[in-house]
Write a protein that holds these residues in place. Structure first.
Motif, PDB file in Angstrom:
ATOM      1  N   ARG A 105      -0.181  -5.159   0.846  1.00 20.21           N
ATOM      2  CA  ARG A 105      -1.564  -5.007   0.373  1.00 20.21           C
ATOM      3  C   ARG A 105      -2.437  -6.183   0.794  1.00 20.21           C
ATOM      4  O   ARG A 105      -3.607  -6.014   1.148  1.00 20.21           O
ATOM      5  CB  ARG A 105      -1.565  -4.866  -1.154  1.00 20.21           C
ATOM      6  CG  ARG A 105      -2.917  -4.471  -1.727  1.00 20.21           C
ATOM      7  CD  ARG A 105      -2.838  -4.323  -3.240  1.00 20.21           C
ATOM      8  NE  ARG A 105      -1.890  -3.278  -3.605  1.00 20.21           N
ATOM      9  CZ  ARG A 105      -2.201  -1.987  -3.674  1.00 20.21           C
ATOM     10  NH1 ARG A 105      -3.432  -1.593  -3.408  1.00 20.21           N
ATOM     11  NH2 ARG A 105      -1.296  -1.100  -4.030  1.00 20.21           N
ATOM     12  N   ARG A 156       5.364  13.086  -7.027  1.00 25.58           N
ATOM     13  CA  ARG A 156       5.678  12.804  -8.434  1.00 25.58           C
ATOM     14  C   ARG A 156       5.838  14.101  -9.207  1.00 25.58           C
ATOM     15  O   ARG A 156       6.717  14.228 -10.061  1.00 25.58           O
ATOM     16  CB  ARG A 156       4.592  11.924  -9.058  1.00 25.58           C
ATOM     17  CG  ARG A 156       4.684  10.460  -8.663  1.00 25.58           C
ATOM     18  CD  ARG A 156       3.845   9.584  -9.565  1.00 25.58           C
ATOM     19  NE  ARG A 156       2.425   9.840  -9.430  1.00 25.58           N
ATOM     20  CZ  ARG A 156       1.632   9.202  -8.591  1.00 25.58           C
ATOM     21  NH1 ARG A 156       2.139   8.269  -7.783  1.00 25.58           N
ATOM     22  NH2 ARG A 156       0.344   9.466  -8.525  1.00 25.58           N
ATOM     23  N   GLU A 158      -1.917   8.582  -1.118  1.00 27.37           N
ATOM     24  CA  GLU A 158      -1.855   8.651  -2.583  1.00 27.37           C
ATOM     25  C   GLU A 158      -1.720  10.098  -3.058  1.00 27.37           C
ATOM     26  O   GLU A 158      -1.029  10.376  -4.044  1.00 27.37           O
ATOM     27  CB  GLU A 158      -3.095   7.994  -3.183  1.00 27.37           C
ATOM     28  CG  GLU A 158      -3.075   6.467  -3.059  1.00 27.37           C
ATOM     29  CD  GLU A 158      -4.415   5.836  -3.390  1.00 27.37           C
ATOM     30  OE1 GLU A 158      -5.360   6.595  -3.734  1.00 27.37           O
ATOM     31  OE2 GLU A 158      -4.528   4.604  -3.313  1.00 27.37           O
ATOM     32  N   GLN A 207       0.848  -1.184   0.000  1.00 30.75           N
ATOM     33  CA  GLN A 207       0.000   0.000   0.000  1.00 30.75           C
ATOM     34  C   GLN A 207       0.892   1.246   0.000  1.00 30.75           C
ATOM     35  O   GLN A 207       2.098   1.149   0.260  1.00 30.75           O
ATOM     36  CB  GLN A 207      -0.880   0.011   1.251  1.00 30.75           C
ATOM     37  CG  GLN A 207      -1.914  -1.091   1.291  1.00 30.75           C
ATOM     38  CD  GLN A 207      -3.058  -0.803   0.353  1.00 30.75           C
ATOM     39  OE1 GLN A 207      -3.089  -1.262  -0.776  1.00 30.75           O
ATOM     40  NE2 GLN A 207      -4.005  -0.013   0.818  1.00 30.75           N
ATOM     41  N   PRO A 208       0.326   2.430  -0.280  1.00 25.61           N
ATOM     42  CA  PRO A 208       1.122   3.659  -0.158  1.00 25.61           C
ATOM     43  C   PRO A 208       1.726   3.835   1.225  1.00 25.61           C
ATOM     44  O   PRO A 208       2.775   4.453   1.385  1.00 25.61           O
ATOM     45  CB  PRO A 208       0.097   4.766  -0.462  1.00 25.61           C
ATOM     46  CG  PRO A 208      -0.906   4.102  -1.346  1.00 25.61           C
ATOM     47  CD  PRO A 208      -0.998   2.683  -0.844  1.00 25.61           C
ATOM     48  N   SER A 209       1.082   3.265   2.246  1.00 28.29           N
ATOM     49  CA  SER A 209       1.588   3.365   3.609  1.00 28.29           C
ATOM     50  C   SER A 209       2.790   2.469   3.856  1.00 28.29           C
ATOM     51  O   SER A 209       3.476   2.597   4.861  1.00 28.29           O
ATOM     52  CB  SER A 209       0.489   2.990   4.605  1.00 28.29           C
ATOM     53  OG  SER A 209       0.075   1.647   4.389  1.00 28.29           O
ATOM     54  N   GLN A 231       1.848  11.042  -2.585  1.00 27.46           N
ATOM     55  CA  GLN A 231       2.651  10.438  -3.647  1.00 27.46           C
ATOM     56  C   GLN A 231       2.490  11.202  -4.954  1.00 27.46           C
ATOM     57  O   GLN A 231       3.463  11.412  -5.685  1.00 27.46           O
ATOM     58  CB  GLN A 231       2.248   8.979  -3.851  1.00 27.46           C
ATOM     59  CG  GLN A 231       2.746   8.051  -2.754  1.00 27.46           C
ATOM     60  CD  GLN A 231       2.494   6.592  -3.085  1.00 27.46           C
ATOM     61  OE1 GLN A 231       1.569   6.258  -3.835  1.00 27.46           O
ATOM     62  NE2 GLN A 231       3.305   5.714  -2.539  1.00 27.46           N
ATOM     63  N   ARG A 232       1.253  11.631  -5.250  1.00 23.45           N
ATOM     64  CA  ARG A 232       1.023  12.378  -6.490  1.00 23.45           C
ATOM     65  C   ARG A 232       1.743  13.721  -6.465  1.00 23.45           C
ATOM     66  O   ARG A 232       2.348  14.137  -7.459  1.00 23.45           O
ATOM     67  CB  ARG A 232      -0.478  12.579  -6.695  1.00 23.45           C
ATOM     68  CG  ARG A 232      -0.828  13.209  -8.038  1.00 23.45           C
ATOM     69  CD  ARG A 232      -2.290  13.018  -8.391  1.00 23.45           C
ATOM     70  NE  ARG A 232      -3.177  13.614  -7.426  1.00 23.45           N
ATOM     71  CZ  ARG A 232      -3.980  12.937  -6.626  1.00 23.45           C
ATOM     72  NH1 ARG A 232      -3.978  11.617  -6.644  1.00 23.45           N
ATOM     73  NH2 ARG A 232      -4.788  13.563  -5.781  1.00 23.45           N
ATOM     74  N   ASN A 289      -5.414   5.852   2.921  1.00 21.53           N
ATOM     75  CA  ASN A 289      -4.784   5.549   1.643  1.00 21.53           C
ATOM     76  C   ASN A 289      -4.942   6.694   0.654  1.00 21.53           C
ATOM     77  O   ASN A 289      -4.042   6.962  -0.142  1.00 21.53           O
ATOM     78  CB  ASN A 289      -5.379   4.262   1.053  1.00 21.53           C
ATOM     79  CG  ASN A 289      -4.922   3.025   1.802  1.00 21.53           C
ATOM     80  OD1 ASN A 289      -3.811   2.992   2.329  1.00 21.53           O
ATOM     81  ND2 ASN A 289      -5.761   2.006   1.861  1.00 21.53           N
ATOM     82  N   THR A 290      -6.087   7.389   0.721  1.00 21.19           N
ATOM     83  CA  THR A 290      -6.296   8.530  -0.167  1.00 21.19           C
ATOM     84  C   THR A 290      -5.290   9.632   0.131  1.00 21.19           C
ATOM     85  O   THR A 290      -4.704  10.218  -0.789  1.00 21.19           O
ATOM     86  CB  THR A 290      -7.728   9.075  -0.011  1.00 21.19           C
ATOM     87  OG1 THR A 290      -8.656   8.058  -0.387  1.00 21.19           O
ATOM     88  CG2 THR A 290      -7.932  10.293  -0.903  1.00 21.19           C
TER      89      THR A 290
END
Length: 315
Positions: free
Chosen positions: A55, A151, A144, A49-51, A147-148, A140-141
């Motif tokens: 998963r 990026r 994410e 997971q992003p965490s 992370q976005r 998770n949102t």
């Protein structure tokens, strides 16, 4: 052995079947056992997971929560689950998947949805309440989103590197390698020491842009080639062969080739074949991610601490 991650409904079904023996188990034990029952490939088991949590373990935790909210599992104590009477009655009818369709007639699930809907209205949210526990979904949102944003920051880093001088780029990649632990820490971590000890960047250097120690004692050196290319300009096999030749001429065992661009398929094949164990390739995307991971050229903008219950404390 399964090569794809089961969906949430499949884990619901698998978890309820596993708990069908009536034994009360801690959620960590349930995760361990259901992971084995799922018979997943090593690649699927390694998905995160992003965490950073695996998963598969996250989905099994969701399954326990879903089944509890639906009244199919009881929770006799904190983080401990046991199949309920309702779960035992439904168990013979459970197939490969168990989800919202099967939960819908269950009184506890209906009560849960009604309570969630009321909470959402109290917050001024007009849409229907989600059918899965939103705490994990929200976590998770958020991750994410971070992370976005990172990026996008990675793209900005690459652009800055491409716009800088070749000398600056060469020093930057040395900073990244030192941030990863090569050459040890201490005086060599500051910019002046890097210029004095590790940066060559002069004409006639035989394709060597930098030198960094493999270890703090300096037993072995790693030679560096750094190419500050624009997006779309790729590194081919000839450039790599020239660098390996320079390494051979200096009797050096290993080298790192770093670029802000990409490598051709032929270059990658050469690095993985003839030059295997002698040459490491880092492209622009990898370089930017390493800069983020090791804090080179970036600084924290804001730190958020996400807390959770320490189950061990309450046992």
């Amino acid at each position: 052995m399964r090569e794809t991650m089961p969906n949430f409904d499949e884990f619901n079904a698998l978890t309820l079947k596993f708990m069908g023996d009536g034994v009360a188990r801690h959620v960590s034990q349930i995760k361990d056992e259901v992971m084995q029952l799922a018979n997943l490939s090593p690649e699927v088991l390694a998905e995160t997971q992003p965490s950073g949590e695996l998963r598969v373990r996250d989905r099994i935790a969701w399954a326990c929560s879903n089944l509890f909210l639906a009244g199919l599992l009881d929770r006799p104590s904190r983080a401990v689950y046991q199949i309920s009477e309702t779960g035992k009655q439904l168990l013979p009818e459970v197939g490969e998947q168990l989800g919202e369709k099967e939960f819908a007639p269950l009184p506890k699930w209906q009560k849960y949805l009604a309570e969630r809907s009321q909470k959402q209205k109290g917050k001024g949210v007009g849409k229907a309440a989600p059918t899965l526990p939103d705490e994990r979904e929200t976590e998770n949102t958020v991750l994410e989103i971070v992370q976005r944003l990172n990026r996008g920051l990675a793209d900005d880093l690459l652009q800055r590197l491409r716009e800088g001088s070749p000398e600056f780029f060469e020093r930057a990649v040395i900073r990244v390698l030192r941030g990863m632990g090569y050459g040890g820490t201490g005086e060599g971590s500051n910019v002046e020491a890097l210029r004095r000890e590790s940066h060559t960047g002069r004409s006639g250097d035989g394709g060597i842009d930098g030198i960094i120690k493999l270890d703090a004692l300096g037993v072995q050196n790693i030679y560096i080639q750094a190419k500050r290319y624009k997006q779309g300009n790729t590194i081919g096999r000839p450039e790599l062969q020239g660098f390996v030749g320079a390494l051979h001429g200096k009797r050096v065992a290993r080298g790192v080739f770093i670029t802000t661009s990409h490598y051709t398929a032929e270059a990658k094949a050469y690095a993985e074949g003839e030059a295997q164990d002698r040459l490491v390739l880092i492209d622009g995307v990898q370089l930017a991610n390493l800069m983020l991971s090791y804090g080179v050229g970036v600084q924290p903008k804001q730190t958020l601490t996400l807390l959770e219950i320490d189950e061990d404390f309450f046992e």
